[in-house]
Design an enzyme around this catalytic site. Structure first.
Site, PDB file in Angstrom:
ATOM      1  N   ASN A 218       5.320   9.827  20.324  1.00  0.00           N
ATOM      2  CA  ASN A 218       5.428  10.984  19.531  1.00  0.00           C
ATOM      3  C   ASN A 218       4.285  11.601  19.095  1.00  0.00           C
ATOM      4  O   ASN A 218       3.504  10.660  19.046  1.00  0.00           O
ATOM      5  CB  ASN A 218       6.844  10.716  18.513  1.00  0.00           C
ATOM      6  CG  ASN A 218       5.932   9.699  17.203  1.00  0.00           C
ATOM      7  OD1 ASN A 218       5.356  10.084  16.889  1.00  0.00           O
ATOM      8  ND2 ASN A 218       6.755   8.502  17.675  1.00  0.00           N
ATOM      9  N   ASP A 287      12.174   4.739  18.550  1.00  0.00           N
ATOM     10  CA  ASP A 287      13.610   3.800  18.612  1.00  0.00           C
ATOM     11  C   ASP A 287      13.961   3.002  19.673  1.00  0.00           C
ATOM     12  O   ASP A 287      14.524   2.035  19.694  1.00  0.00           O
ATOM     13  CB  ASP A 287      14.526   4.610  18.168  1.00  0.00           C
ATOM     14  CG  ASP A 287      14.276   5.408  16.716  1.00  0.00           C
ATOM     15  OD1 ASP A 287      14.357   4.659  15.844  1.00  0.00           O
ATOM     16  OD2 ASP A 287      14.435   6.590  16.575  1.00  0.00           O
ATOM     17  N   LYS A 297       1.121   1.703  38.970  1.00  0.00           N
ATOM     18  CA  LYS A 297       1.339   2.970  38.711  1.00  0.00           C
ATOM     19  C   LYS A 297       2.572   3.188  39.425  1.00  0.00           C
ATOM     20  O   LYS A 297       2.538   2.890  40.557  1.00  0.00           O
ATOM     21  CB  LYS A 297       0.242   3.797  39.146  1.00  0.00           C
ATOM     22  CG  LYS A 297       0.507   5.398  38.766  1.00  0.00           C
ATOM     23  CD  LYS A 297      -0.564   6.254  39.261  1.00  0.00           C
ATOM     24  CE  LYS A 297      -0.446   7.598  39.081  1.00  0.00           C
ATOM     25  NZ  LYS A 297      -1.376   8.490  39.594  1.00  0.00           N
ATOM     26  N   PRO A 315      13.474  -3.154  17.405  1.00  0.00           N
ATOM     27  CA  PRO A 315      14.046  -3.472  15.898  1.00  0.00           C
ATOM     28  C   PRO A 315      13.750  -2.370  15.119  1.00  0.00           C
ATOM     29  O   PRO A 315      12.832  -1.598  15.165  1.00  0.00           O
ATOM     30  CB  PRO A 315      13.138  -4.724  15.640  1.00  0.00           C
ATOM     31  CG  PRO A 315      11.927  -4.811  16.509  1.00  0.00           C
ATOM     32  CD  PRO A 315      12.564  -3.870  17.676  1.00  0.00           C
ATOM     33  N   ASP A 316      14.397  -2.101  14.003  1.00  0.00           N
ATOM     34  CA  ASP A 316      14.365  -1.297  12.977  1.00  0.00           C
ATOM     35  C   ASP A 316      13.772  -1.927  12.031  1.00  0.00           C
ATOM     36  O   ASP A 316      14.180  -2.842  10.982  1.00  0.00           O
ATOM     37  CB  ASP A 316      15.571  -0.444  12.557  1.00  0.00           C
ATOM     38  CG  ASP A 316      15.464   0.629  11.511  1.00  0.00           C
ATOM     39  OD1 ASP A 316      14.510   0.650  10.663  1.00  0.00           O
ATOM     40  OD2 ASP A 316      16.251   1.603  11.709  1.00  0.00           O
ATOM     41  N   ILE A 317      12.123  -1.597  11.581  1.00  0.00           N
ATOM     42  CA  ILE A 317      11.168  -2.436  10.865  1.00  0.00           C
ATOM     43  C   ILE A 317      11.819  -1.968   9.412  1.00  0.00           C
ATOM     44  O   ILE A 317      11.987  -2.962   8.537  1.00  0.00           O
ATOM     45  CB  ILE A 317      10.006  -1.858  10.933  1.00  0.00           C
ATOM     46  CG1 ILE A 317       9.592  -1.996  12.334  1.00  0.00           C
ATOM     47  CG2 ILE A 317       8.779  -2.670   9.944  1.00  0.00           C
ATOM     48  CD1 ILE A 317       8.263  -1.407  12.590  1.00  0.00           C
ATOM     49  N   PHE A 334      11.331   7.212   5.425  1.00  0.00           N
ATOM     50  CA  PHE A 334      11.074   8.574   5.600  1.00  0.00           C
ATOM     51  C   PHE A 334      12.284   9.021   6.702  1.00  0.00           C
ATOM     52  O   PHE A 334      12.638   8.125   7.509  1.00  0.00           O
ATOM     53  CB  PHE A 334       9.750   8.820   6.179  1.00  0.00           C
ATOM     54  CG  PHE A 334       8.800   8.825   4.946  1.00  0.00           C
ATOM     55  CD1 PHE A 334       8.353  10.065   4.739  1.00  0.00           C
ATOM     56  CD2 PHE A 334       8.291   7.812   4.540  1.00  0.00           C
ATOM     57  CE1 PHE A 334       7.376  10.299   3.703  1.00  0.00           C
ATOM     58  CE2 PHE A 334       7.432   7.917   3.458  1.00  0.00           C
ATOM     59  CZ  PHE A 334       6.938   9.279   2.952  1.00  0.00           C
ATOM     60  N   LYS A 352      20.888   8.453   5.410  1.00  0.00           N
ATOM     61  CA  LYS A 352      19.809   7.361   5.830  1.00  0.00           C
ATOM     62  C   LYS A 352      19.428   6.330   4.988  1.00  0.00           C
ATOM     63  O   LYS A 352      19.241   5.442   5.263  1.00  0.00           O
ATOM     64  CB  LYS A 352      18.408   8.376   6.614  1.00  0.00           C
ATOM     65  CG  LYS A 352      17.604   7.141   7.393  1.00  0.00           C
ATOM     66  CD  LYS A 352      16.784   7.986   8.230  1.00  0.00           C
ATOM     67  CE  LYS A 352      17.477   8.737   9.483  1.00  0.00           C
ATOM     68  NZ  LYS A 352      16.710   9.200  10.526  1.00  0.00           N
ATOM     69  N   LYS A 356      19.803   2.440   5.688  1.00  0.00           N
ATOM     70  CA  LYS A 356      18.730   1.374   5.960  1.00  0.00           C
ATOM     71  C   LYS A 356      18.570   0.590   4.635  1.00  0.00           C
ATOM     72  O   LYS A 356      17.774  -0.183   4.659  1.00  0.00           O
ATOM     73  CB  LYS A 356      17.462   2.324   6.302  1.00  0.00           C
ATOM     74  CG  LYS A 356      17.627   3.034   7.540  1.00  0.00           C
ATOM     75  CD  LYS A 356      16.307   3.145   8.238  1.00  0.00           C
ATOM     76  CE  LYS A 356      16.715   4.192   9.616  1.00  0.00           C
ATOM     77  NZ  LYS A 356      15.680   3.890  10.537  1.00  0.00           N
TER      78      LYS A 356
HETATM   79  O1  C5P Z   1      16.089   6.197  12.347  1.00  0.00           O
HETATM   80  P1  C5P Z   1      15.074   7.137  11.925  1.00  0.00           P
HETATM   81  O2  C5P Z   1      13.943   6.708  12.898  1.00  0.00           O
HETATM   82  O3  C5P Z   1      15.133   8.556  11.574  1.00  0.00           O
HETATM   83  O4  C5P Z   1      14.200   6.303  10.319  1.00  0.00           O
HETATM   84  C1  C5P Z   1      13.010   6.633   9.858  1.00  0.00           C
HETATM   85  C2  C5P Z   1      12.722   5.593   9.016  1.00  0.00           C
HETATM   86  O5  C5P Z   1      12.838   4.461   9.495  1.00  0.00           O
HETATM   87  C3  C5P Z   1      10.997   5.656   8.706  1.00  0.00           C
HETATM   88  O6  C5P Z   1      11.034   5.271   7.430  1.00  0.00           O
HETATM   89  C4  C5P Z   1      10.470   5.026   9.781  1.00  0.00           C
HETATM   90  O7  C5P Z   1       9.363   4.539   9.686  1.00  0.00           O
HETATM   91  C5  C5P Z   1      11.719   3.676   9.893  1.00  0.00           C
HETATM   92  N1  C5P Z   1      11.785   3.358  11.269  1.00  0.00           N
HETATM   93  C6  C5P Z   1      11.396   2.040  11.167  1.00  0.00           C
HETATM   94  N2  C5P Z   1      11.727   1.253  12.646  1.00  0.00           N
HETATM   95  C7  C5P Z   1      12.291   1.798  13.502  1.00  0.00           C
HETATM   96  C8  C5P Z   1      12.614   3.041  13.288  1.00  0.00           C
HETATM   97  C9  C5P Z   1      12.309   3.853  11.989  1.00  0.00           C
HETATM   98  O8  C5P Z   1      10.888   1.306  10.441  1.00  0.00           O
HETATM   99  N3  C5P Z   1      12.445   1.245  14.557  1.00  0.00           N
END
Ligand code: C5P
Length: 411
Positions: A218, A287, A297, A315-317, A334, A352, A356
């Site tokens: 992105n 994500d 390739k 994983p969602d950090i 964020f 959100k 989280k």
């Molecule tokens: O769910 P979303 O991607 O909109 O969430 C955004 C927030 O979650 C940001 O603070 C981003 O750094 C964190 N995030 C994360 N790991 C992920 C996805 C999002 O830490 N895999």
């Protein structure tokens, strides 16, 4: 070189006062960049040029760039008889750069035989020294002893870089990069209300490889996270930055780990998290990652009618490390959203934050004018775990970062 980076639009330094002592060195012209960047932020800068510096540059150059006043000889006709005391009365910090071997010696001795040494002797605020000299002069035990004496007395050293000196000799002795001088000057002018805090910041995009040449990512520039890392460091925190690709330069005192993928970012952040007080999860983490095709390739010949790629969840950090919070640890998340207006953005940010379990969540509109990816400014909808909510109009990311850290400290 331009210093139009991260903090150059901050309003927190307007009206602060810095005194700049410039010694005779080939590098002294580089201080014009530092002066210009500070003046852009409305920092009041006075300058003293030593006799050596005046062989390389003129007072007019610094006056024309907004320094006021520019001091010269101590007993020169027209010079204020108390000019040697003025920085000590008015300036909040003093930076000597380039600091020559001779200047370090005079400062270590407590000499008052010239304007700069006398001003330094009468100055009780933070003193920053950025030496620049021939590598042999730098490593001489006399210079090193002077540096040790000055350090012991509380002076902060911005150490010289290694490389090829103007004379052709190789080694340590080149003036530190102007960005470092600029950041250290700002730090000396900042409140140290985050001293003793350890702060983790994730920033930038992640890059998820698919085949040997393609990836999923992105347009995040890492500016928002860079501003948070820098603001925390300026306010005295010990900062660890876990950076995705293409993030901005940061002070060398910030511990920086470079990663590519979301999984690597997660591993790097999780490893240091137990040791941190605050976590700012600013990165635009992918994500999902494409299921890897392999190291080769992918050839388009076999896919004339298109093809599908399966995506796997990362994983969602923020959510994972918020769930692992130890007592006293706080998290900031964020939300980059395409909301029609700020109220709608607030609703998304609120949901959100709860999902989280972050202590504080800052939403920004990626489709808003002057907001989101790559922009130096952001408009925010901020909400915390106590139900407190604020909408902030468009402002520099550096100011957003400053306010978010203040909010985290209050929570
Ligand atoms: O769910 P979303 O991607 O909109 O969430 C955004 C927030 O979650 C940001 O603070 C981003 O750094 C964190 N995030 C994360 N790991 C992920 C996805 C999002 O830490 N895999």
């Amino acid at each position: 070189m331009s210093l139009d980076c991260l903090f150059s639009r901050s309003r927190h330094f307007a009206g602060k006062r810095l005194h700049l002592g410039i010694c005779g060195s080939v590098a002294c012209y580089r201080l014009t960049d530092v002066l210009r960047a500070l003046r852009l932020m409305d920092v009041h800068v006075s300058v003293t040029l030593t006799a050596g510096a005046r062989q390389f540059v003129t007072p007019l150059l610094f006056e024309a760039l907004g320094a006021m006043p520019v001091y010269g000889e101590m007993f020169a006709p027209g010079e204020d008889p108390f000019a040697h005391l003025e920085p000590g009365q008015h300036a909040q910090a003093m930076l000597v750069a380039p600091a020559s071997a001779d200047a370090l010696s005079r400062l270590a001795q407590g000499a008052a035989s010239d304007m700069l040494s006398a001003q330094a002797l009468a100055f009780e605020g933070p003193l920053l020294l950025a030496p620049a000299m021939n590598p042999r002069m730098w490593r001489h035990p006399a210079t090193q002893a002077n540096v040790a004496t000055l350090r012991e007395r509380g002076a902060r050293l911005i150490l010289p870089d290694c490389g090829r000196a103007a004379c052709g000799d190789e080694g340590q002795g080149r003036l530190a990069p102007v960005e470092e001088l600029f950041w250290h000057a700002l730090r000396a002018l900042s409140p140290q209300d985050m001293a003793g805090r350890r702060v983790l910041v994730t920033l930038g995009p992640t890059r998820e490889p698919w085949d040997g040449v393609r990836y999923w990512s992105n347009p995040s520039s890492g500016q928002m996270g860079g501003a948070l890392a820098l603001a925390a460091w300026l306010r005295g925190a010990e900062v660890t930055a876990v950076c995705g690709p293409g993030c901005p330069a940061l002070p060398s005192e910030i511990r920086r780990t470079e990663v590519l993928t979301a999984r690597d970012m997660f591993a790097a952040a999780a490893e240091v998290w137990p040791d941190m007080h605050l976590g700012c999860f600013t990165a635009a983490v992918a994500d999902f990652s494409p299921e890897p095709y392999g190291p080769d390739k992918f050839k388009k010949e076999g896919a004339q009618d298109g093809f599908s790629v399966r995506f796997l969840t990362n994983p969602d950090i923020l959510a994972t490390l918020s769930a692992r919070r130890l007592p006293g640890q706080k998290t900031l998340g964020f939300a980059a959203e395409t909301a029609p207006d700020m109220e709608a953005l607030m609703a998304l940010a609120r949901a959100k934050r709860a999902r989280k379990d972050a202590d504080l969540l800052a939403g920004n509109r990626v489709n808003g004018e002057g907001s989101g990816f790559g922009s130096p400014t952001n408009s925010m909808a901020v909400t915390d775990r106590n139900g407190h909510e604020e909408i902030w109009p468009q402002q520099a990311k550096s100011d957003v970062a400053w306010e978010l850290l203040s909010w985290l400290l209050r929570l």
